[in-house]
Write a protein that holds these residues in place. Structure first.
Motif, PDB file in Angstrom:
ATOM      1  N   ASN A  99       0.825  -1.202  -0.112  1.00 51.16           N
ATOM      2  CA  ASN A  99       0.086  -0.129  -0.076  1.00 51.16           C
ATOM      3  C   ASN A  99       0.922   1.010   0.000  1.00 51.16           C
ATOM      4  N   THR A 192      -7.148   4.784  -1.102  1.00 47.82           N
ATOM      5  CA  THR A 192      -6.287   3.648  -0.700  1.00 47.82           C
ATOM      6  C   THR A 192      -6.325   2.691  -1.773  1.00 47.82           C
ATOM      7  N   PHE A 194      -4.511  -1.250  -2.652  1.00 41.15           N
ATOM      8  CA  PHE A 194      -3.411  -2.210  -2.532  1.00 41.15           C
ATOM      9  C   PHE A 194      -3.346  -3.136  -3.648  1.00 41.15           C
TER      10      PHE A 194
END
Ligand SMILES: *[C@@H]1O[C@H](CO)[C@@H](O)[C@H](O)[C@H]1NC(C)=O
Ligand SMILES: *[C@@H]1O[C@H](CO)[C@@H](O)[C@H](O)[C@H]1NC(C)=O
Ligand SMILES: *[C@@H]1O[C@H](CO)[C@@H](O)[C@H](O)[C@H]1NC(C)=O
Ligand SMILES: *[C@@H]1O[C@H](CO)[C@@H](O)[C@H](O)[C@H]1NC(C)=O
Ligand SMILES: *[C@@H]1O[C@H](CO)[C@@H](O)[C@H](O)[C@H]1NC(C)=O
Ligand SMILES: *[C@@H]1O[C@H](CO)[C@@H](O)[C@H](O)[C@H]1NC(C)=O
Ligand SMILES: *[C@@H]1O[C@H](CO)[C@@H](O)[C@H](O)[C@H]1NC(C)=O
Ligand SMILES: *[C@@H]1O[C@H](CO)[C@@H](O)[C@H](O)[C@H]1NC(C)=O
Ligand SMILES: *[C@@H]1O[C@H](CO)[C@@H](O)[C@H](O)[C@H]1NC(C)=O
Length: 296
Positions: A99, A192, A194
């Motif tokens: 991340n 965000t 990932f």
């Protein structure tokens, strides 16, 4: 026996010998993360930290410290042998969930890499575009003995863009760099994201393949590895790195910063089996070599 026949037999047995040498390798596996303070025993942490269940390759405490112009490395303390004393390369796979977080949706910088290095140090002044890999003195030197796979979020003069994956050999100027926009991937978007990264090194073919896929949930099951790699290259590690090398991550920030977080990390690597089976392997090999001589 006619000469062509004996030559064929010798070739056949040599083939069997080399195949059996490869099959005596065993595979050592490590599955790491979510990360907590118990990992301070396993990893060597240079400038980074372990927090929020992740390896923070550069510091994560936004607000409390100045996060610009920093570089960091985190290594597994145990080195891995990358080839046998007979120069036979081991294969390995490593995969990790990453991340790269931009704080307050500000422009991110600079990048994070998976790193193979000869020791547990970090060069001085390796912040900014040096990604914790090299500095203005050492960049490009074969003495570095480093190979890295970078996720780069700032465009330098030698970079294709500010969102690429690259293969770095002793330099931050990548030998192969692939813009990720064509896959619709943004390393460090607003919000965000990932990503799973899989790096596969095939010692017998001397090649590296890197796969990448977004993963929605950091705690969910690992997404499936895509069929096609995003980056693929020939790579003979024997001419580049130390036979015993350390695996880890490096990262940096520059004028802009990002949080460089690794949430899960696996390593699977070939190694020689225990001494007893090695001796058996050698005896078998010698016997077969003896047979070859008998044929010749
Ligand atoms: C830390 O993580 C390890 C490995 O996943 C786990 O065994 C251990 O219980 C955890 N410790 C704490 C304090 O959470
Ligand atoms: C961080 O340090 C740089 C240079 O020393 C300075 O320009 C910048 O304003 C500092 N940022 C913060 C948030 O303190
Ligand atoms: C690495 O992954 C490939 C593809 O799944 C597999 O064929 C190979 O055996 C793996 N190698 C190691 C050392 O785990
Ligand atoms: C690590 O390996 C375990 C066991 O095979 C697997 O469940 C997990 O998804 C892997 N994680 C990563 C980050 O590759
Ligand atoms: C990211 O967020 C910032 C601040 O909210 C905004 O100015 C910028 O346009 C956004 N960027 C993208 C690509 O959405
Ligand atoms: C680069 O790092 C080396 C050590 O790895 C150090 O000797 C040298 O002084 C550093 N160069 C700069 C400009 O900091
Ligand atoms: C560690 O390796 C670097 C090359 O990557 C080298 O410049 C440095 O001198 C080495 N440091 C030690 C303590 O061996
Ligand atoms: C980066 O490396 C390429 C060769 O791979 C070279 O042509 C180019 O000049 C280098 N760029 C810089 C800025 O060093
Ligand atoms: C970061 O380092 C660069 C190059 O050394 C310098 O020009 C800049 O002022 C520094 N910025 C901050 C915010 O510290």
């Amino acid at each position: 026996m006619s000469p062509p026949l004996s030559a064929t037999a010798a070739l056949f047995i040599l083939f069997v010998t080399t195949t059996s040498a490869a099959t005596i390798f065993k595979t050592e596996q490590h599955t790491w993360g979510p990360f907590n303070t118990s990992y301070f025993n396993t990893f060597s942490i240079l400038n980074g930290n372990i927090n929020f269940g992740a390896l923070q390759v550069t510091p994560e405490s936004a607000g409390s410290v100045n996060l610009t112009n920093i570089s960091g490395r985190i290594f597994n303390k145990q080195p891995f042998a990358l080839w046998t004393d007979d120069s036979e390369l081991f294969s390995f796979n490593t995969s990790f969930l990453v991340n790269v977080f931009r704080v307050n949706n500000a422009t991110p910088g600079e990048g994070i890499s998976f790193l193979i290095a000869p020791n547990l140090t970090i060069p001085d002044n390796s912040y900014g575009g040096f990604l914790g890999l090299t500095n203005s003195t050492t960049d490009g030197s074969s003495d570095n003995k480093i190979v890295a796979v970078e996720l780069d979020t700032v465009k330098q003069a030698y970079d294709p863009d500010n969102n690429h994956i690259g293969l770095n050999i002793n330099s931050v100027n990548s030998t192969v760099a692939v813009p990720l926009s064509k896959y619709g991937y943004e390393i460090s978007p607003n919000g965000t994201a990932f990503y799973m990264i899989w790096i596969e090194y095939d010692g017998s073919r001397r090649g590296i393949n890197v796969f990448m896929a977004p993963q929605a949930d950091k705690d969910g099951p690992t997404v499936a590895k895509p069929l096609q790699p995003v980056l693929s290259s020939k790579l003979d590690l024997r001419n580049l790195v130390s036979q015993k090398s350390f695996f880890g991550f490096s990262a940096s920030t520059g004028r802009t910063f990002e949080l460089n977080c690794v949430l899960r990390w696996n390593v699977s690597i070939q190694t020689l089996p225990e001494k007893s089976s090695v001796i058996m392997g050698i005896i078998t090999k010698r016997c077969r070599l003896g047979l070859v001589w008998a044929f010749l």
